[in-house]
Design a protein around this motif. Structure first.
Motif, short mmCIF file in Angstrom:
data_model
loop_
_atom_site.label_atom_id
_atom_site.label_comp_id
_atom_site.label_asym_id
_atom_site.label_seq_id
_atom_site.Cartn_x
_atom_site.Cartn_y
_atom_site.Cartn_z
N GLN A 67 102.16 -52.00 19.85
CA GLN A 67 103.18 -52.36 20.84
C GLN A 67 102.69 -52.09 22.25
O GLN A 67 102.97 -52.86 23.17
N LEU A 68 101.96 -50.99 22.43
CA LEU A 68 101.40 -50.69 23.74
C LEU A 68 100.42 -51.78 24.18
O LEU A 68 100.44 -52.22 25.33
N GLN A 69 99.56 -52.22 23.26
CA GLN A 69 98.59 -53.26 23.59
C GLN A 69 99.29 -54.56 23.95
O GLN A 69 98.90 -55.25 24.90
N ASN A 70 100.34 -54.91 23.21
CA ASN A 70 101.10 -56.12 23.53
C ASN A 70 101.78 -56.01 24.89
O ASN A 70 101.79 -56.97 25.66
N GLN A 71 102.35 -54.85 25.17
CA GLN A 71 103.03 -54.64 26.45
C GLN A 71 102.04 -54.73 27.60
O GLN A 71 102.35 -55.31 28.65
N ILE A 72 100.84 -54.17 27.43
CA ILE A 72 99.82 -54.24 28.47
C ILE A 72 99.44 -55.69 28.73
O ILE A 72 99.32 -56.12 29.89
N ALA A 73 99.28 -56.47 27.67
CA ALA A 73 98.92 -57.88 27.84
C ALA A 73 100.02 -58.63 28.58
O ALA A 73 99.73 -59.45 29.47
N GLU A 74 101.28 -58.37 28.26
CA GLU A 74 102.40 -59.03 28.94
C GLU A 74 102.43 -58.66 30.41
O GLU A 74 102.63 -59.53 31.28
N GLU A 75 102.24 -57.38 30.71
CA GLU A 75 102.28 -56.93 32.10
C GLU A 75 101.11 -57.50 32.90
O GLU A 75 101.27 -57.85 34.07
N LYS A 76 99.95 -57.62 32.28
CA LYS A 76 98.79 -58.19 32.99
C LYS A 76 99.02 -59.67 33.31
O LYS A 76 98.67 -60.13 34.39
N SER A 77 99.63 -60.39 32.38
CA SER A 77 99.92 -61.80 32.66
C SER A 77 100.98 -61.92 33.75
O SER A 77 100.91 -62.80 34.61
N ARG A 78 101.97 -61.02 33.74
CA ARG A 78 102.99 -61.01 34.79
C ARG A 78 102.36 -60.72 36.15
O ARG A 78 102.70 -61.36 37.15
N LEU A 79 101.41 -59.77 36.17
CA LEU A 79 100.73 -59.43 37.42
C LEU A 79 99.93 -60.61 37.94
O LEU A 79 99.95 -60.91 39.14
N GLN A 80 99.25 -61.31 37.06
CA GLN A 80 98.47 -62.47 37.47
C GLN A 80 99.37 -63.55 38.06
O GLN A 80 99.06 -64.13 39.10
N LYS A 81 100.51 -63.79 37.42
CA LYS A 81 101.45 -64.79 37.94
C LYS A 81 102.00 -64.38 39.30
O LYS A 81 102.14 -65.21 40.21
N LEU A 82 102.30 -63.09 39.46
CA LEU A 82 102.80 -62.61 40.75
C LEU A 82 101.75 -62.79 41.83
O LEU A 82 102.07 -63.20 42.95
N LYS A 83 100.49 -62.48 41.52
CA LYS A 83 99.43 -62.62 42.51
C LYS A 83 99.23 -64.07 42.92
O LYS A 83 99.05 -64.37 44.10
#
Length: 60
Positions: free
Chosen positions: A13-29
């Motif tokens: 679950q931690l790995q999935n959450q990290i992947a989701e947050e990284k994609s969110r960060l990329q979209k925000l940038k």
């Protein structure tokens, strides 16, 4: 996310959450590069969440 919330998650679950947050960060940038987003603090907050998740993952 609170520290108590993170301790209840499994490694997967931690790995999935990290992947989701990284994609969110990329979209925000990308959105911020095109036109300034309304609240640029969200980028910083997202980076901090990723750091918290990574730290919890490394503890295990």
């Amino acid at each position: 996310m609170k520290k108590a919330d993170l301790s209840g998650l499994s490694v997967e679950q931690l790995q999935n959450q990290i992947a989701e947050e990284k994609s969110r960060l990329q979209k925000l940038k990308f959105a911020h590069a095109i036109t300034p987003i309304e609240n640029p603090k969200r980028i910083t907050e997202t980076r901090k969440v990723i750091a918290r998740l990574s730290t919890e993952l490394n503890k295990r």
